[in-house]
Design a protein around this motif. Structure first.
Motif, short mmCIF file in Angstrom:
data_model
loop_
_atom_site.label_atom_id
_atom_site.label_comp_id
_atom_site.label_asym_id
_atom_site.label_seq_id
_atom_site.Cartn_x
_atom_site.Cartn_y
_atom_site.Cartn_z
N TYR A 221 47.24 50.01 34.43
CA TYR A 221 46.47 48.70 33.95
C TYR A 221 45.59 49.63 32.00
O TYR A 221 44.78 48.55 32.13
N CYS A 231 37.92 45.20 35.05
CA CYS A 231 38.14 44.50 36.87
C CYS A 231 38.57 46.30 37.74
O CYS A 231 38.07 46.81 38.59
N ALA A 232 39.71 47.01 36.96
CA ALA A 232 40.26 48.15 37.51
C ALA A 232 39.62 48.95 37.53
O ALA A 232 39.45 49.97 38.61
N THR A 310 40.88 38.35 39.29
CA THR A 310 41.34 39.49 39.64
C THR A 310 40.00 40.29 40.67
O THR A 310 40.80 41.37 41.35
N MET A 314 41.94 42.80 43.50
CA MET A 314 41.69 44.45 43.24
C MET A 314 41.12 45.01 44.65
O MET A 314 41.64 46.00 44.95
#
Length: 319
Positions: A221, A231-232, A310, A314
């Motif tokens: 990412y 978010c990741a 997102t 995820m």
């Protein structure tokens, strides 16, 4: 994990580097003497684990004021080659500290305040994430002796908060097999908003640069926009914790919102964790009252929708 190397330490100028070296040389005999006194049975240690901006600093300071705890202070951070001696010199201030709860992006003010002490852990474990530096660091036995020495000086178990240990939990368990863990979690969307605000504040000209901890899988990412990165980061941190933290009576999970609103319930969980693992602790019952839940101002509708979608993707992909 990426093997990108970064500088371990930086000094403001040559003069401060010289002063640090001189102080280290002066304190070295005391450091050795205090370290060798530490016994392995005195090495009692608790690690706080969680994503950045999830409430780890609030929990850290709360525990170090609600319980009699040993910790690395800001002065130990400065004198990172001799933290046991630095702690001995400053023990009265550390023991007498009542807490300020004035943290700014993980930093607390005052020489006796708790610190993440990245410098110490990097010096002890140079090959660990995210620095991957060359060098042997300290032997496991010496690390245990130093922690035991700190516990002996302050007469209490050690509390550690260093977010990069998110990626080093197996190594931590190898070094400290009797360690206990407190994993903190914040509402994921709120956590993402807080990370994005911090990035805007701390890196206004480099908003696409990765921020703080680098959990397993972060490289995928690194070229994404900040929303996807944040978010990741939250999702990957929790996935890594779920994978590596032992599912046993050595681990508890605390919700940030509960910590703020029902402090007593969270502290009781910590007390039970210590008691069940025969950690010698003393509860001080300082009664700090409630903390305000720091709700982040929401972004525009399009950004908020992107955060929502997102995070859902995820969770479906990672868990």
């Amino acid at each position: 994990m990426s093997n990108t190397k970064e500088n371990l330490f930086a000094h403001r100028n040559v003069f401060t580097k010289f002063l640090n070296a001189a102080a280290t040389w002066t304190l070295h005999p005391l450091e050795v003497a205090l370290t060798t006194r530490g016994r392995e049975e005195e090495c009692q240690i608790c690690f706080i684990i969680g994503p950045p901006r999830s409430g780890t600093t609030l929990l850290f300071e709360l525990l170090t004021t609600e319980f009699e705890c040993a910790y690395f202070s800001n002065i130990a951070q400065r004198l990172y080659r001799c933290p046991v001696a630095a702690t001995w010199l400053d023990k009265s201030a550390i023991k007498g500290r009542t807490g300020s709860f004035d943290s700014a992006y993980g930093q607390l003010s005052g020489h006796a305040a708790p610190s993440e002490n990245g410098r110490i852990w990097r010096y002890w474990m140079p090959g660990a994430s995210p620095y991957f530096a060359e060098g042997d660091g300290l032997e496991i036995k010496e690390m245990r002796q130093k922690i035991a020495g700190l516990c002996r000086i302050l007469g209490s178990p050690m509390i550690v908060k260093y977010l990069h240990f998110q990626s080093e939990i197996p190594r931590i368990i190898e070094c400290f097999p009797n360690a206990v863990f407190i994993h903190i979690e914040r509402d994921w969307a709120e956590n993402v908003r807080s990370i994005l605000r911090a990035r805007q504040k701390l890196n206004p000209n480099s908003h696409r640069q990765w921020f703080s901890t680098r959990p397993e899988g972060w490289e995928k990412y690194v070229d994404c926009d900040p929303v996807i990165q944040a978010c990741a980061q939250v999702a990957l941190c929790h996935a890594e914790s779920q994978k590596n933290i032992p599912v046993s009576d050595k681990t508890i999970h605390i919700q940030y919102e509960e910590l703020c609103e029902e402090q007593g319930a969270s502290l009781q969980k910590v007390e039970n964790l210590f008691r069940n693992n025969k950690i010698n602790y003393k509860r001080l019952f300082t009664n700090k009252g409630k903390f305000d839940v720091r709700e982040q101002e929401k972004f525009d509708a399009a950004t908020e929708e992107k955060i929502r979608i997102t995070l859902e993707e995820m969770k479906a992909r990672i868990f």
